[in-house]
Design an enzyme around this catalytic site. Sequence first.
Site: not given
Ligand code: APR
Length: 318
Positions: A11, A13, A36, A129, A160, A184
């Site tokens: 991931g 993100g 990703d 989450n 926090r 959490h």
């Molecule tokens: N495999 C790999 N990556 C994936 C997949 C998958 N099957 N499905 C989604 N993603 C990627 C998305 O493409 C995205 O780039 O996961 C990333 C999520 O990034 P954001 O939307 O920026 O979310 P983020 O803030 O990084 O949070 C990720 O952490 O705190 C927790 O609740 C939050 O569950 C969430 C996770």
Amino acid sequence: MARSGKVSVIGAGFYGSTTALRLAEYDIFETVVLTDVIEGKPEGIALDINQSRWVEGYETKMVGQTTGPNGDGYEAIAGSEIVVITAGLPRKPGMSRMDLIETNAKIMRQVAENVAKYAPDCVVINVANPLDEMTALAQIVTGFPHHRVIGQAGMLDTARFTHFVAEKLDVPVASVTTLTLGSHGDTMVPVASACVVDGKPLGDILSQDEITELVERTRNGGAEIVGLLKTGSAYYAPSAAAARMARAVHEDSGAVMPVCAWVDGEYGLSGAYLGVEAEIGKEGIKKVLETPLTEAERALLGEAYEAVKAKQADVKDL
Ligand code: APR
């Protein structure tokens, strides 16, 4: 310490890319892999981060890899000692972490199957989450022993709480020690008896009402940030927490951290992922510790356990 080993972050993100950056900047790993499903995103971030190495003075190399729905690309994580799973949707304002469960469970299944296939000996650190449930699901799908699948939440909640206490008293964060256990979210257990400021019990410095206010703000710490950002959830403090856990695994440090771990008899509680203090090392959880608690805190931990156990009961069907 010489650079060694490979850590992968699934991931790319906000949470994943900041975690990968922190891990690279430690300069203790040979390689950080970032993956990703969005074509080109992990490669682009990895290239950008690699170009910061000269400025920041570290050598760890980052490899970005797009993965496909059938698991193509996952060869990149082969041999990882640690895999941090951040893939999943974050909250939007008004959403609870539980609102994410169905979507994130599908993502977790796809990710965890490939982690088990390509990095069968790794320690999994889950941050997606709802935390306790997704950590439980990661363990079920990988089939790894419980001690090799951990969740990140307690380090963040504790960070926090510590920040809020330091800010309230206008003292350095380094002089503050706090602790949160439990889950959490709603059943987070602030361990006031373990909180000290410059060696003095927090209860001698702040009134009960003031402590309750800081605890409430900690409990809602994620939602407060979601409300401000509007488009996603927190990632700077969360990634700091997850990266520290990965570092403790890599260095086999035995550092004691509040984490989401499987309880097996500790505190008289068994068979669920719960926020507890544990020693972290190369096998993941070396040992779950029984932190000394007051009777009231123990009762709250028991309530948190009942709540997470009930929620985790159906996870295997997701
Ligand atoms: N495999 C790999 N990556 C994936 C997949 C998958 N099957 N499905 C989604 N993603 C990627 C998305 O493409 C995205 O780039 O996961 C990333 C999520 O990034 P954001 O939307 O920026 O979310 P983020 O803030 O990084 O949070 C990720 O952490 O705190 C927790 O609740 C939050 O569950 C969430 C996770």
